[in-house]
Design a protein around this motif. Structure first.
Motif, short mmCIF file in Angstrom:
data_model
loop_
_atom_site.label_atom_id
_atom_site.label_comp_id
_atom_site.label_asym_id
_atom_site.label_seq_id
_atom_site.Cartn_x
_atom_site.Cartn_y
_atom_site.Cartn_z
N UNK A 59 -47.60 25.15 14.58
CA UNK A 59 -48.49 25.45 13.45
C UNK A 59 -49.46 24.30 13.21
N UNK A 60 -48.96 23.07 13.28
CA UNK A 60 -49.83 21.91 13.05
C UNK A 60 -50.85 21.73 14.17
N UNK A 61 -50.49 22.17 15.37
CA UNK A 61 -51.38 21.96 16.52
C UNK A 61 -52.54 22.95 16.55
N UNK A 101 -49.85 29.58 7.74
CA UNK A 101 -51.03 30.05 8.49
C UNK A 101 -52.31 29.35 8.05
N UNK A 102 -52.23 28.53 7.02
CA UNK A 102 -53.45 27.87 6.53
C UNK A 102 -54.13 27.09 7.65
N UNK A 103 -55.45 27.22 7.73
CA UNK A 103 -56.19 26.50 8.77
C UNK A 103 -56.14 25.00 8.53
N UNK A 104 -55.98 24.61 7.27
CA UNK A 104 -55.96 23.18 6.94
C UNK A 104 -54.54 22.65 6.74
N UNK A 105 -53.57 23.34 7.34
CA UNK A 105 -52.16 22.96 7.15
C UNK A 105 -51.93 21.48 7.42
N UNK A 106 -52.55 20.95 8.49
CA UNK A 106 -52.26 19.58 8.94
C UNK A 106 -52.66 18.52 7.91
N UNK A 137 -49.98 13.42 18.48
CA UNK A 137 -48.52 13.36 18.64
C UNK A 137 -47.91 14.05 17.43
N UNK A 138 -47.22 15.15 17.67
CA UNK A 138 -46.62 15.89 16.54
C UNK A 138 -45.10 15.90 16.71
N UNK A 139 -44.41 15.57 15.64
CA UNK A 139 -42.95 15.65 15.67
C UNK A 139 -42.50 16.61 14.57
N UNK A 140 -41.28 17.10 14.73
CA UNK A 140 -40.70 17.97 13.69
C UNK A 140 -39.23 17.63 13.55
N UNK A 141 -38.78 17.61 12.32
CA UNK A 141 -37.38 17.30 12.03
C UNK A 141 -36.54 18.57 12.18
N UNK A 147 -43.57 17.17 10.62
CA UNK A 147 -43.26 18.43 9.94
C UNK A 147 -41.74 18.67 9.93
N UNK A 148 -41.35 19.69 9.20
CA UNK A 148 -40.00 20.22 9.31
C UNK A 148 -40.03 21.36 10.31
#
Ligand code: NI
Length: 268
Positions: A54-56, A123-128, A93-97, A44-45
């Protein structure tokens, strides 16, 4: 959504962009292997409510718990991993720039993308697995990619899995990554060999290999172009002196950021 349903949605989305992963999965299954995943990687950014937290969210709702954080200064990334109490489920594993650390021109490109997000998008539940929510030109992609392969990837693909990673420990007919890599090459798959086919070491408690990125056609404002999408990854974990299996991602060089390349970037 159950954890299994969540992983199934992510796998379908991932293999649509990285079809070689489905082919390799099938090849190993036909050999009689029952694969488990070591981790699933998302990107993500940072900022605008879009980052790691948010992604988690949907994963935390299914029982994944946050673990160690990593700072990968050279590639301007922050990362963290999440673990489920069911050891059969992959780590996340989530990374963000950290966009603020890019050049002024790249920052402006990213802000042009973020400015297109509809209200409430983060806030979307399906963001990932929501895909790319913005328009961009191929020229803008190329400019971003030239500065940061990671930025280019997120700009072009948006929010989706970057890679799944097979746990070598779940395989019964491959003693190590050398054997698995040889099998894949024999079956026509190309592995990323920059910096060696196997990244990491027993001393770091983690070794990984990954394929060279697939390429798929992506629509830009001005053109449809084949660009690098994702790779399929393989990880072998080692035990700590305590006898416990190491579950982290060594801060130097353990988790690649990218696929398209930039494996050289330490971390992520
Ligand atoms: Ni990975």
């Amino acid at each position: 959504m159950t954890a299994a349903e969540l992983l199934e949605v992510l796998w379908r989305d991932y293999t649509a962009a990285t079809p070689q992963a489905a082919r390799i999965h099938q090849l190993l299954t036909q050999r009689g292997e029952l694969l488990c995943n070591d981790h699933v990687a998302l990107r993500s950014f940072a900022g605008d409510g879009l980052g790691m937290a948010a992604l988690a969210r949907p994963f935390e709702a299914c029982g994944w718990r946050p673990r160690d954080r990593y700072e990968l200064a050279a590639s301007h990334l922050r990362a963290r991993y999440w673990q489920h109490e069911d050891p059969a489920l992959p780590k996340l594993f989530i990374s963000e720039l950290v966009v603020d650390q890019l050049s002024a021109a790249a920052r402006a490109e990213v802000h042009r993308l973020l400015a297109q997000l509809p209200p409430g998008f983060a806030e979307r539940a399906d963001l990932a697995w929501s895909g790319r929510p913005w328009q961009l030109s191929y020229a803008a992609y190329e400019r971003l990619y030239a500065e940061s392969e990671y930025a280019g990837w997120v700009a072009a693909f948006g929010f989706r899995v970057n890679h799944f990673t097979v746990d070598l420990g779940s395989l019964s007919t491959f003693p190590d990554l050398v054997a698995l890599d040889a099998f894949l090459v024999e079956h026509g798959f190309a592995l990323d060999d920059r910096g060696g086919m196997i990244k990491g070491s027993p001393a770091e408690r983690l070794e990984q290999s990954w394929t060279r990125a697939d390429a798929i056609e992506v629509e830009f404002d001005d053109a449809t172009v084949r660009i690098p999408s994702g790779s399929y990854e393989f990880a072998r974990r080692y035990r700590l002196p305590s006898g416990e299996l190491f579950h982290g991602f060594a801060p130097s060089g353990a988790e690649h950021v990218g696929d398209a390349g930039d494996a050289a970037a330490p971390g992520a």
